[in-house]
Design a protein around this motif. Structure first.
Motif, PDB file in Angstrom:
ATOM      1  N   UNK A   1      15.765 -33.321  47.695  1.00 51.45           N
ATOM      2  CA  UNK A   1      16.087 -33.736  46.321  1.00 51.45           C
ATOM      3  C   UNK A   1      17.603 -33.795  46.168  1.00 51.45           C
ATOM      4  N   UNK A   2      18.118 -34.996  46.061  1.00 57.09           N
ATOM      5  CA  UNK A   2      19.558 -35.194  45.918  1.00 57.09           C
ATOM      6  C   UNK A   2      19.932 -35.840  44.590  1.00 57.09           C
ATOM      7  N   UNK A   3      18.947 -36.456  43.941  1.00 60.10           N
ATOM      8  CA  UNK A   3      19.231 -37.151  42.688  1.00 60.10           C
ATOM      9  C   UNK A   3      18.028 -37.041  41.759  1.00 60.10           C
ATOM     10  N   UNK A   4      18.273 -36.666  40.508  1.00 58.42           N
ATOM     11  CA  UNK A   4      17.177 -36.448  39.561  1.00 58.42           C
ATOM     12  C   UNK A   4      17.459 -37.144  38.235  1.00 58.42           C
ATOM     13  N   UNK A   5      16.381 -37.376  37.492  1.00 54.94           N
ATOM     14  CA  UNK A   5      16.484 -37.957  36.152  1.00 54.94           C
ATOM     15  C   UNK A   5      15.711 -37.075  35.180  1.00 54.94           C
ATOM     16  N   UNK A   6      16.320 -36.796  34.045  1.00 53.40           N
ATOM     17  CA  UNK A   6      15.718 -35.953  33.011  1.00 53.40           C
ATOM     18  C   UNK A   6      15.407 -36.838  31.804  1.00 53.40           C
ATOM     19  N   UNK A   7      14.129 -36.881  31.388  1.00 50.10           N
ATOM     20  CA  UNK A   7      13.717 -37.734  30.270  1.00 50.10           C
ATOM     21  C   UNK A   7      13.154 -36.879  29.139  1.00 50.10           C
ATOM     22  N   UNK A   8      13.741 -37.046  27.972  1.00 46.18           N
ATOM     23  CA  UNK A   8      13.333 -36.299  26.785  1.00 46.18           C
ATOM     24  C   UNK A   8      13.684 -37.161  25.578  1.00 46.18           C
ATOM     25  N   UNK A   9      12.966 -36.991  24.489  1.00 49.66           N
ATOM     26  CA  UNK A   9      13.270 -37.792  23.299  1.00 49.66           C
ATOM     27  C   UNK A   9      14.175 -37.050  22.317  1.00 49.66           C
ATOM     28  N   UNK A  10      14.562 -35.812  22.657  1.00 48.95           N
ATOM     29  CA  UNK A  10      15.378 -35.022  21.728  1.00 48.95           C
ATOM     30  C   UNK A  10      16.790 -34.749  22.239  1.00 48.95           C
ATOM     31  N   UNK A  11      17.072 -35.122  23.458  1.00 47.23           N
ATOM     32  CA  UNK A  11      18.412 -34.871  23.986  1.00 47.23           C
ATOM     33  C   UNK A  11      19.397 -35.894  23.418  1.00 47.23           C
ATOM     34  N   UNK A  12      20.690 -35.588  23.421  1.00 50.94           N
ATOM     35  CA  UNK A  12      21.678 -36.535  22.886  1.00 50.94           C
ATOM     36  C   UNK A  12      21.726 -37.818  23.707  1.00 50.94           C
ATOM     37  N   UNK A  13      21.994 -38.920  23.038  1.00 52.86           N
ATOM     38  CA  UNK A  13      22.170 -40.182  23.743  1.00 52.86           C
ATOM     39  C   UNK A  13      23.478 -40.157  24.520  1.00 52.86           C
ATOM     40  N   UNK A  14      23.538 -40.946  25.576  1.00 51.69           N
ATOM     41  CA  UNK A  14      24.731 -41.010  26.410  1.00 51.69           C
ATOM     42  C   UNK A  14      25.931 -41.492  25.594  1.00 51.69           C
ATOM     43  N   UNK A  15      27.053 -40.814  25.758  1.00 57.56           N
ATOM     44  CA  UNK A  15      28.320 -41.141  25.085  1.00 57.56           C
ATOM     45  C   UNK A  15      28.250 -40.982  23.563  1.00 57.56           C
ATOM     46  N   UNK A  16      27.272 -40.248  23.075  1.00 56.52           N
ATOM     47  CA  UNK A  16      27.184 -40.015  21.630  1.00 56.52           C
ATOM     48  C   UNK A  16      27.762 -38.643  21.302  1.00 56.52           C
ATOM     49  N   UNK A  17      27.953 -38.410  20.025  1.00 56.87           N
ATOM     50  CA  UNK A  17      28.435 -37.102  19.567  1.00 56.87           C
ATOM     51  C   UNK A  17      27.289 -36.235  19.054  1.00 56.87           C
TER      52      UNK A  17
END
Length: 224
Positions: free
Chosen positions: A5-21
């Motif tokens: 395992x060298x690369x992973x993706x985390x999927x959730x509907x409650x985490x912050x969007x990329x580059x958001x505050x």
């Protein structure tokens, strides 16, 4: 962490969007990211919504070895877990993605999650299953048995069998239920013969499992 395992993706509907505050209300992203970094493994984050997922699913899984997926994605109550199961299905169909980790904030959900995944891959179809249940009800009612109450009783027993809980005793439980509720031992044999004639054999579940998925579908929010 496994060297594969060298690369992973985390999927959730409650985490912050990329580059958001946006604030990470669950406070999971930073410690999770640091944990993966400490093992020399990259971790990307994707805030789930149906529209963006459909357009990016191939890109999101590209060169990923591991999927970490929130089980309780924001869903319509009419079709709970639909998107979660579709994502799992896409993941297992992706050649380079070999591992899937499902997490739930509700805790102690292993059996419930496992049962839903089995149901999803069972090959059940709504129309065919309704016909099967209707035919079974006819047999029960022909023998003066309240089909609704009886099927509710055996559905929990069948679920135990599917989840491998005291598997050896399931047949005895079903036979006893038929005898106690129906007053006729022969009906259990008729019941098993009927299922065998009306269901397709599969590697991971038999005709009894499939009946259980159908009977438990409303209570457990199962979809096919």
């Amino acid at each position: 962490m496994d060297d594969s395992i060298k690369s992973a993706i985390f999927i959730d509907d409650r985490i912050p969007s990329l580059f958001s505050n946006d604030k990470d209300e669950e406070e999971i992203c930073k410690p999770l990211y640091e944990s993966f970094q400490s093992k020399s493994c990259s971790l990307d984050f994707f805030r789930f919504d149906k529209e963006s997922w459909k357009s990016k699913e191939k890109l999101i899984f590209h060169r990923k070895d591991l999927l970490i997926l929130d089980w309780e994605l924001n869903e319509s109550p009419d079709l709970p877990y639909e998107s979660t199961l579709e994502i799992i299905n896409t993941a297992v169909s992706t050649d380079n993605l070999h591992f899937v980790c499902i997490y739930s904030l509700e805790g102690n959900e292993i059996d419930r999650i496992f049962y839903k995944i089995l149901a999803y891959y069972s090959g059940n179809s709504e129309g065919k299953d309704k016909e099967l249940i209707d035919n079974l009800k006819e047999i029960l009612e022909f023998n003066n048995i309240d089909s609704g109450k009886f099927l509710e009783k055996i559905s929990s027993i069948i679920k135990e069998k599917t989840l491998k809980i005291e598997t050896k005793k399931i047949g005895e439980k079903l036979k006893k239920t038929f005898e106690d509720e129906c007053g006729d031992k022969r009906l259990y044999g008729i019941f098993r013969k009927f299922l065998s004639e009306n269901s397709n054999k599969m590697k991971y579940c038999d005709e009894l499992d499939k009946l259980g998925f159908t009977l438990n579908s409303r209570n457990d929010g199962l979809i096919y």
